[in-house]
Design a protein around this motif. Structure first.
Motif, PDB file in Angstrom:
ATOM      1  N   ILE A 236      -1.580   0.839 -13.059  1.00 30.85           N
ATOM      2  CA  ILE A 236      -1.381   1.754 -11.936  1.00 30.85           C
ATOM      3  C   ILE A 236      -1.494   3.203 -12.397  1.00 30.85           C
ATOM      4  CG2 ILE A 236       0.183   2.410 -10.072  1.00 30.85           C
ATOM      5  CD1 ILE A 236       1.440  -0.372 -10.323  1.00 30.85           C
ATOM      6  N   GLN A 237      -0.991   3.519 -13.582  1.00 32.37           N
ATOM      7  CA  GLN A 237      -1.108   4.885 -14.100  1.00 32.37           C
ATOM      8  C   GLN A 237      -2.571   5.270 -14.271  1.00 32.37           C
ATOM      9  OE1 GLN A 237       1.328   4.376 -17.608  1.00 32.37           O
ATOM     10  NE2 GLN A 237       3.021   5.554 -16.731  1.00 32.37           N
ATOM     11  N   ASP A 238      -3.378   4.362 -14.814  1.00 34.44           N
ATOM     12  CA  ASP A 238      -4.814   4.645 -14.952  1.00 34.44           C
ATOM     13  C   ASP A 238      -5.467   4.854 -13.592  1.00 34.44           C
ATOM     14  OD1 ASP A 238      -4.829   4.498 -17.723  1.00 34.44           O
ATOM     15  OD2 ASP A 238      -5.227   2.345 -17.751  1.00 34.44           O
ATOM     16  N   ARG A 239      -5.057   4.032 -12.616  1.00 40.31           N
ATOM     17  CA  ARG A 239      -5.621   4.136 -11.279  1.00 40.31           C
ATOM     18  C   ARG A 239      -5.262   5.483 -10.646  1.00 40.31           C
ATOM     19  NH1 ARG A 239      -3.469  -0.554  -8.235  1.00 40.31           N
ATOM     20  NH2 ARG A 239      -4.524  -1.627  -9.968  1.00 40.31           N
ATOM     21  N   LEU A 240      -4.034   5.916 -10.800  1.00 35.57           N
ATOM     22  CA  LEU A 240      -3.604   7.197 -10.232  1.00 35.57           C
ATOM     23  C   LEU A 240      -4.292   8.370 -10.928  1.00 35.57           C
ATOM     24  CD1 LEU A 240       0.236   6.599  -9.759  1.00 35.57           C
ATOM     25  CD2 LEU A 240      -1.532   6.676  -7.992  1.00 35.57           C
ATOM     26  N   ALA A 241      -4.477   8.259 -12.242  1.00 31.41           N
ATOM     27  CA  ALA A 241      -5.148   9.332 -12.973  1.00 31.41           C
ATOM     28  C   ALA A 241      -6.578   9.516 -12.465  1.00 31.41           C
ATOM     29  CB  ALA A 241      -5.148   9.029 -14.474  1.00 31.41           C
ATOM     30  N   ARG A 242      -7.291   8.413 -12.265  1.00 31.43           N
ATOM     31  CA  ARG A 242      -8.655   8.506 -11.733  1.00 31.43           C
ATOM     32  C   ARG A 242      -8.643   9.026 -10.307  1.00 31.43           C
ATOM     33  NH1 ARG A 242      -8.971   3.378 -14.218  1.00 31.43           N
ATOM     34  NH2 ARG A 242      -8.760   2.376 -12.170  1.00 31.43           N
ATOM     35  N   LEU A 243      -7.702   8.564  -9.516  1.00 28.69           N
ATOM     36  CA  LEU A 243      -7.625   8.955  -8.109  1.00 28.69           C
ATOM     37  C   LEU A 243      -7.431  10.458  -7.971  1.00 28.69           C
ATOM     38  CD1 LEU A 243      -7.513   7.630  -5.234  1.00 28.69           C
ATOM     39  CD2 LEU A 243      -5.018   7.645  -5.467  1.00 28.69           C
TER      40      LEU A 243
ATOM     41  N   ARG B 153       0.343  12.693 -16.954  1.00 29.56           N
ATOM     42  CA  ARG B 153       0.404  14.147 -17.098  1.00 29.56           C
ATOM     43  C   ARG B 153      -0.569  14.769 -16.122  1.00 29.56           C
ATOM     44  NH1 ARG B 153      -1.978  18.604 -19.529  1.00 29.56           N
ATOM     45  NH2 ARG B 153      -0.530  20.082 -20.528  1.00 29.56           N
ATOM     46  N   MET B 154      -0.053  15.581 -15.207  1.00 26.91           N
ATOM     47  CA  MET B 154      -0.866  16.246 -14.190  1.00 26.91           C
ATOM     48  C   MET B 154      -0.855  17.745 -14.438  1.00 26.91           C
ATOM     49  SD  MET B 154       0.878  13.846 -11.414  1.00 26.91           S
ATOM     50  CE  MET B 154       2.149  13.711 -12.654  1.00 26.91           C
ATOM     51  N   GLU B 155      -2.014  18.383 -14.275  1.00 26.83           N
ATOM     52  CA  GLU B 155      -2.128  19.814 -14.562  1.00 26.83           C
ATOM     53  C   GLU B 155      -3.047  20.476 -13.548  1.00 26.83           C
ATOM     54  OE1 GLU B 155      -3.092  22.839 -18.296  1.00 26.83           O
ATOM     55  OE2 GLU B 155      -3.528  20.690 -18.453  1.00 26.83           O
ATOM     56  N   SER B 156      -2.688  21.671 -13.117  1.00 24.27           N
ATOM     57  CA  SER B 156      -3.525  22.430 -12.191  1.00 24.27           C
ATOM     58  C   SER B 156      -4.712  23.022 -12.936  1.00 24.27           C
ATOM     59  CB  SER B 156      -2.716  23.552 -11.536  1.00 24.27           C
ATOM     60  OG  SER B 156      -2.248  24.455 -12.530  1.00 24.27           O
TER      61      SER B 156
ATOM     62  N   THR C 153       0.860  -1.185   0.000  1.00 28.41           N
ATOM     63  CA  THR C 153       0.000   0.000   0.000  1.00 28.41           C
ATOM     64  C   THR C 153       0.893   1.230   0.000  1.00 28.41           C
ATOM     65  OG1 THR C 153      -1.775  -1.123   1.193  1.00 28.41           O
ATOM     66  CG2 THR C 153      -1.789   1.284   1.218  1.00 28.41           C
ATOM     67  N   TYR C 154       0.775   2.044  -1.020  1.00 27.03           N
ATOM     68  CA  TYR C 154       1.616   3.227  -1.189  1.00 27.03           C
ATOM     69  C   TYR C 154       0.779   4.488  -0.967  1.00 27.03           C
ATOM     70  CZ  TYR C 154       5.127   0.145  -3.263  1.00 27.03           C
ATOM     71  OH  TYR C 154       6.056  -0.844  -3.461  1.00 27.03           O
ATOM     72  N   SER C 155       1.501   5.567  -0.727  1.00 30.26           N
ATOM     73  CA  SER C 155       0.824   6.857  -0.575  1.00 30.26           C
ATOM     74  C   SER C 155       1.776   7.974  -0.959  1.00 30.26           C
ATOM     75  CB  SER C 155       0.313   7.052   0.854  1.00 30.26           C
ATOM     76  OG  SER C 155       1.382   7.108   1.770  1.00 30.26           O
ATOM     77  N   PHE C 156       1.185   9.111  -1.304  1.00 28.81           N
ATOM     78  CA  PHE C 156       1.970  10.320  -1.583  1.00 28.81           C
ATOM     79  C   PHE C 156       1.111  11.523  -1.206  1.00 28.81           C
ATOM     80  CE2 PHE C 156      -0.250   9.164  -5.472  1.00 28.81           C
ATOM     81  CZ  PHE C 156      -0.810  10.353  -5.892  1.00 28.81           C
ATOM     82  N   ASP C 157       1.764  12.639  -0.990  1.00 33.37           N
ATOM     83  CA  ASP C 157       1.091  13.857  -0.532  1.00 33.37           C
ATOM     84  C   ASP C 157       1.094  14.902  -1.640  1.00 33.37           C
ATOM     85  OD1 ASP C 157       0.780  12.812   2.099  1.00 33.37           O
ATOM     86  OD2 ASP C 157       2.875  13.294   2.502  1.00 33.37           O
ATOM     87  N   VAL C 158      -0.015  15.636  -1.737  1.00 28.25           N
ATOM     88  CA  VAL C 158      -0.140  16.759  -2.666  1.00 28.25           C
ATOM     89  C   VAL C 158      -0.476  17.995  -1.852  1.00 28.25           C
ATOM     90  CG1 VAL C 158      -1.374  17.723  -4.629  1.00 28.25           C
ATOM     91  CG2 VAL C 158      -0.909  15.274  -4.540  1.00 28.25           C
TER      92      VAL C 158
ATOM     93  N   ALA D 260      -5.441  14.664 -13.886  1.00 31.77           N
ATOM     94  CA  ALA D 260      -4.364  13.798 -14.363  1.00 31.77           C
ATOM     95  C   ALA D 260      -4.881  12.932 -15.502  1.00 31.77           C
ATOM     96  CB  ALA D 260      -3.837  12.931 -13.228  1.00 31.77           C
ATOM     97  N   HIS D 261      -4.014  12.679 -16.469  1.00 27.56           N
ATOM     98  CA  HIS D 261      -4.365  11.852 -17.613  1.00 27.56           C
ATOM     99  C   HIS D 261      -3.158  10.993 -17.977  1.00 27.56           C
ATOM    100  CE1 HIS D 261      -7.990  14.266 -18.327  1.00 27.56           C
ATOM    101  NE2 HIS D 261      -7.219  15.310 -18.070  1.00 27.56           N
ATOM    102  N   VAL D 262      -3.445   9.824 -18.531  1.00 28.61           N
ATOM    103  CA  VAL D 262      -2.385   8.952 -19.029  1.00 28.61           C
ATOM    104  C   VAL D 262      -2.193   9.248 -20.508  1.00 28.61           C
ATOM    105  CG1 VAL D 262      -1.616   6.580 -19.352  1.00 28.61           C
ATOM    106  CG2 VAL D 262      -2.962   7.182 -17.333  1.00 28.61           C
TER     107      VAL D 262
END
Length: 437
Positions: free
Chosen positions: A178-185, A208-211, A151-156, A195-197
């Motif tokens: 995992i990339q798809d999962r992170l993009a949805r998350l 690719r993440m964008e504000s 189980t991983y985690s990161f902070d924004v 976020a988009h893959v």
């Protein structure tokens, strides 16, 4: 119990907004206490003598009732945006212009009384406000992730708030999984970024993440930061996927107004409490500007009339879409189009022609000629009366959309000897809860 009620209400609201309601939101959707009181009194008066009915609460009828109410609201807001809802103010809105919309677009947001005193401006754009973009590492899509299952985690950190994202990696997960999962998350969290893959060459992909916002506030170097140095679960995902790599730095917009340098965190701002400015591009050479000002009264009137006609025709088109499964929609269509037929001769004299299908068509040349005539005020008086009649009809539809649904009358009330029954219209709002309660 309270939690369940709030959750149910949230689901109902989200279902309503995403399924039925138009996606527009305007300042005219807010109301003063006196206006709300007037709506309540109208509902009481309307229901006092109305017959008792068995309502058709099928899904098709629900969609129809909510749809026509929301389209009536949208038409009302269109009329309100053209100067106001009082008959004297109808179609009196001033209209702004931009001489170079490749640099800036303008909308007049001031009051009609201040129109003659609003100056014009020259805008030169040096650079636009930009978002922050992070691009991750290219990873083979079909290869199993090199990170150990855990189980991983990161902070924004964004807008003075910190968010922790947790996700699990299974032994069979590929990099693309995992990339798809992170993009949805990230996107579904609604924290102000998406976020988009993005597919790459040789069956690779990266995140690719964008504000959502642009510019920098309070001198900060970034809009958001991503790290897993002090996260609560296993670290390593940020480095592996390259989530912290900033590929595009956010920047403020830089521009000149009448030669005076200014900056803003957004490409959209209000100028002199009169213009809503949207910066659209950079001046191609030094000194290239966009002139911002007000159109003449004739041009403003022409644009207002075109906006009104487009809104009127859009309402009729929306109602006509229900004609196959909602017979009473034809009655609403005929009632609204008959408003135009009553004023057909006067409308034709100023450049508005009534089509056979009930819609209106604008002859802009005839419209301008009428607006420039010596008796323009008298010529356009029927136009205001027509607009006011359309406004009254939209208010009627908004108050009782169930009047146009297939209902069976079971009893008529005794005229003059009835109590007020203001909650009959709750059947309309109650339909939205049927799927959740």
């Amino acid at each position: 119990m309270a939690y369940n009620s709030i959750g149910t209400l949230t689901n109902v609201y989200n279902f309503y907004m995403t399924t039925y309601a138009p996606k527009s939101s305007t300042p005219y959707d807010s109301h003063k206490k006196s206006e709300l009181r007037s709506v309540y009194n109208s509902i009481v008066k309307m229901n006092k003598e109305s017959p008792l009915c068995i309502l058709d609460t099928s899904r098709a009828s629900q969609k129809f009732a909510i749809g026509i109410k929301e389209n009536a609201r949208e038409l009302r807001n269109t009329i309100a945006s053209l100067g106001g809802l009082e008959e004297a103010d109808l179609l009196n809105k001033k209209v702004a212009y931009s001489s170079n919309e490749n640099i800036a677009k303008a909308t007049y947001v001031g009051s009609s009384v201040m129109g003659d005193d609003v100056p014009s401006y020259e805008i030169e754009v040096n650079n636009l406000a930009s978002t922050q973009v992070n691009t991750g590492k290219y990873l083979p899509c079909d290869e199993t992730a090199s990170l150990p299952p855990d189980t991983y985690s990161f902070d924004v950190g964004i807008d003075d708030l910190n968010y922790e994202f947790q996700f699990s990696i299974k032994p069979t997960d590929t990099n693309r999984d995992i990339q798809d999962r992170l993009a949805r998350l990230i996107t579904n969290a609604n924290i102000g970024m998406s976020a988009h893959v993005i597919p790459g060459e040789d069956d690779t992909a990266y995140l690719r993440m964008e504000s959502n916002s642009t510019g920098l506030k309070d001198g900060r170097p970034l809009i958001y930061r991503i790290s897993d140095h002090r996260t609560s679960k296993t670290a390593g995902a940020v480095e592996y996927f390259g989530l912290d790599h900033v590929s595009t730095q956010p920047a403020n917009a830089s521009y000149l107004i009448n030669g005076e340098g200014r900056s803003s965190t957004s490409n959209r701002f209000t100028l002199a409490h009169a213009y809503d400015i949207q910066l659209t591009g950079v001046s191609s050479e030094e000194g290239e500007t966009a002139s911002i000002g007000l159109k003449t009264d004739v041009e403003s009137l022409t644009e207002n009339v075109n906006t009104l006609v487009n809104g009127f025709n859009s309402f009729l088109t929306a109602v006509a879409e229900y004609s196959d499964n909602q017979p009473k929609s034809n009655r609403l269509f005929n009632e609204m189009s008959s408003v135009a037929r009553v004023f057909a001769r006067d409308l034709t004299s100023v450049g508005l022609n009534l089509n056979l299908d009930g819609t209106l068509e604008v002859d802009n040349d005839a419209l301008r000629q009428s607006a420039m005539g010596d008796n323009a005020k008298e010529a356009f008086s029927p136009m205001k009366s027509f607009t006011n009649s359309v406004l009254r009809k939209t208010n009627q539809v908004s108050l009782d959309p169930m009047n146009y649904v297939n209902n069976t009358i079971v009893a008529y009330k005794n005229p003059g000897k009835n109590f007020a029954s203001p909650y009959i219209t709750s059947a309309y709002s109650g339909m939205m809860f049927n799927s959740y309660c």
